[in-house]
Scaffold this active site. Sequence first.
Site, PDB file in Angstrom:
ATOM      1  N   SER A 128      46.153   1.049 -14.746  1.00 33.93           N
ATOM      2  CA  SER A 128      46.069   2.164 -15.702  1.00 33.93           C
ATOM      3  C   SER A 128      45.597   3.434 -15.008  1.00 33.93           C
ATOM      4  O   SER A 128      46.191   4.505 -15.177  1.00 33.93           O
ATOM      5  CB  SER A 128      45.167   1.801 -16.881  1.00 33.93           C
ATOM      6  OG  SER A 128      43.873   1.461 -16.456  1.00 33.93           O
ATOM      7  N   ASP A 172      37.350   3.417 -11.858  1.00 37.79           N
ATOM      8  CA  ASP A 172      38.785   3.190 -11.677  1.00 37.79           C
ATOM      9  C   ASP A 172      39.494   4.433 -11.143  1.00 37.79           C
ATOM     10  O   ASP A 172      40.178   4.393 -10.121  1.00 37.79           O
ATOM     11  CB  ASP A 172      39.440   2.792 -13.012  1.00 37.79           C
ATOM     12  CG  ASP A 172      38.864   1.509 -13.580  1.00 37.79           C
ATOM     13  OD1 ASP A 172      37.986   0.911 -12.926  1.00 37.79           O
ATOM     14  OD2 ASP A 172      39.286   1.109 -14.681  1.00 37.79           O
TER      15      ASP A 172
HETATM   16  P1  ADP Z   1      44.714  -2.746 -15.543  1.00 42.26           P
HETATM   17  O1  ADP Z   1      44.298  -1.326 -15.489  1.00 42.26           O
HETATM   18  O2  ADP Z   1      43.651  -3.687 -15.111  1.00 42.26           O
HETATM   19  O3  ADP Z   1      45.997  -3.023 -14.826  1.00 42.26           O
HETATM   20  P2  ADP Z   1      45.005  -2.067 -18.299  1.00 42.26           P
HETATM   21  O4  ADP Z   1      45.199  -2.864 -19.530  1.00 42.26           O
HETATM   22  O5  ADP Z   1      43.859  -1.119 -18.242  1.00 42.26           O
HETATM   23  O6  ADP Z   1      44.951  -3.091 -17.078  1.00 42.26           O
HETATM   24  O7  ADP Z   1      46.296  -1.187 -18.012  1.00 42.26           O
HETATM   25  C1  ADP Z   1      47.587  -1.807 -17.986  1.00 42.26           C
HETATM   26  C2  ADP Z   1      48.560  -0.958 -18.766  1.00 42.26           C
HETATM   27  O8  ADP Z   1      48.907   0.249 -18.024  1.00 42.26           O
HETATM   28  C3  ADP Z   1      49.887  -1.637 -18.972  1.00 42.26           C
HETATM   29  O9  ADP Z   1      49.850  -2.481 -20.110  1.00 42.26           O
HETATM   30  C4  ADP Z   1      50.820  -0.443 -19.196  1.00 42.26           C
HETATM   31  O10 ADP Z   1      50.704   0.031 -20.524  1.00 42.26           O
HETATM   32  C5  ADP Z   1      50.248   0.602 -18.261  1.00 42.26           C
HETATM   33  N1  ADP Z   1      50.961   0.602 -16.963  1.00 42.26           N
HETATM   34  C6  ADP Z   1      50.422   0.437 -15.745  1.00 42.26           C
HETATM   35  N2  ADP Z   1      51.365   0.509 -14.773  1.00 42.26           N
HETATM   36  C7  ADP Z   1      52.533   0.724 -15.403  1.00 42.26           C
HETATM   37  C8  ADP Z   1      53.903   0.891 -14.975  1.00 42.26           C
HETATM   38  N3  ADP Z   1      54.233   0.842 -13.675  1.00 42.26           N
HETATM   39  N4  ADP Z   1      54.826   1.098 -15.929  1.00 42.26           N
HETATM   40  C9  ADP Z   1      54.502   1.140 -17.231  1.00 42.26           C
HETATM   41  N5  ADP Z   1      53.260   0.991 -17.687  1.00 42.26           N
HETATM   42  C10 ADP Z   1      52.279   0.784 -16.796  1.00 42.26           C
HETATM   43 MG    MG Z   2      42.747  -0.425 -16.658  1.00 38.95          MG
END
Ligand code: ADP
Ligand code: MG
Length: 381
Positions: A128, A172
Amino acid sequence: MKTALVNLFRATFGRAPEIMARAPGRIEFIGNHTDYNGGTVLGAAIDRGVWVAVAPREDGQRRFASDQRAGVVAVSWGNLDKRSGAESWVNYPLGVVAALPAFGLRAPAGFDYLAMSDLPTGAGLSSSAAIELASGLAFLAMTRQEPSRETLVKVGQHAENQFVGVPCGILDQGVSGFGRKDHLVFIDCRGPTFATVPLPAGAHFWIFNTHTKHALVDGLYAARHRECMAAAQTLGVGQLVDVSPAEVWAAEARLSPGAFKRARHIVEEIARVTATQDALRAGDLAAVGNLLTASHRSSQTLFENSTAELDFLVETLGATPHVFGARLTGGGFGGAVMALTSAKFGAAQADAVAAAYAVKFGARPDVLHTQTGDGAALVAV
Ligand code: ADP
Ligand code: MG
């Protein structure tokens, strides 16, 4: 990645991107729940991340696509409503668009946008923050604005806190923004201020993601937050960073047994962050590893944010050669364990750990081998 990004952008939008940016995922190295207590934390940007490509549009429409989602989400100019369901991923880049004016920055008008990633999402590696920072850099380059790295980091956090609605600390975005290959990022959360600290050569990271999540994780997180604030109040300070371990011990009788344990974890963890910096300066990865494992023990017994799954991984890794140390990484109550290893720890050892875990818990953890990487940056088209 770059060629794949350009090719997918062309296939999606029928033209070439004009601006590209990339931001890495991160690991919480040491400094567990210290951020909201005003403490310090060390993180590592890793060698995987999110790539973003954009090209301006004349009609003011904002069109979003991702290699992880089907279709294109079209948002008309001026529409900053939160998206839901299958479109909710758009809240990350759209939240960045919405955050810019709060920092005196211009939001981009219309654009075509593509995100692409070699970073697992939802795995505690902060995809994220990576998508927020890569998006922020791309949007700012589109509008020819060059704010400081601090501002970029704060824009990302603002987007996540205010628009997406996740109350994450500064770790983060700070690590994704300030990361540097062969370095850790040190954050003093009170400023916040950011610095990089050299990581001795030959350090490798292995992440074991259990995919477990305590059903009550949000409530437990909030409870720990409350307990820390209550302990600070009893101790007569605004935040636990302002008391020493000796002062916490001296106040044992005035604190409830729970509050005493939480406060000890925080003040001792902050001391471990300092000790880790000293050990890094001395190039002593064995000492660093011991501090990582001590951090985990404290989570286990004092902060009580570990689980049987995470404890098993730390135990098993601790008994495996070439592992300097291991700890839960992130908020806890499930999630992932990080091991710091030498280059001699390889896929065979990681596989043995995963297999032992599967025997006990019925499913294998995801295993990811990473090293440090550079922070958010524009990529030459
Ligand atoms: P983390 O930050 O630990 O990976 P989070 O739940 O905070 O987990 O964030 C993940 C979310 O960020 C995904 O569900 C999506 O909505 C968004 N995201 C991250 N990378 C992408 C990507 N490459 N394409 C689309 N959405 C993304
Ligand atoms: Mg996150």
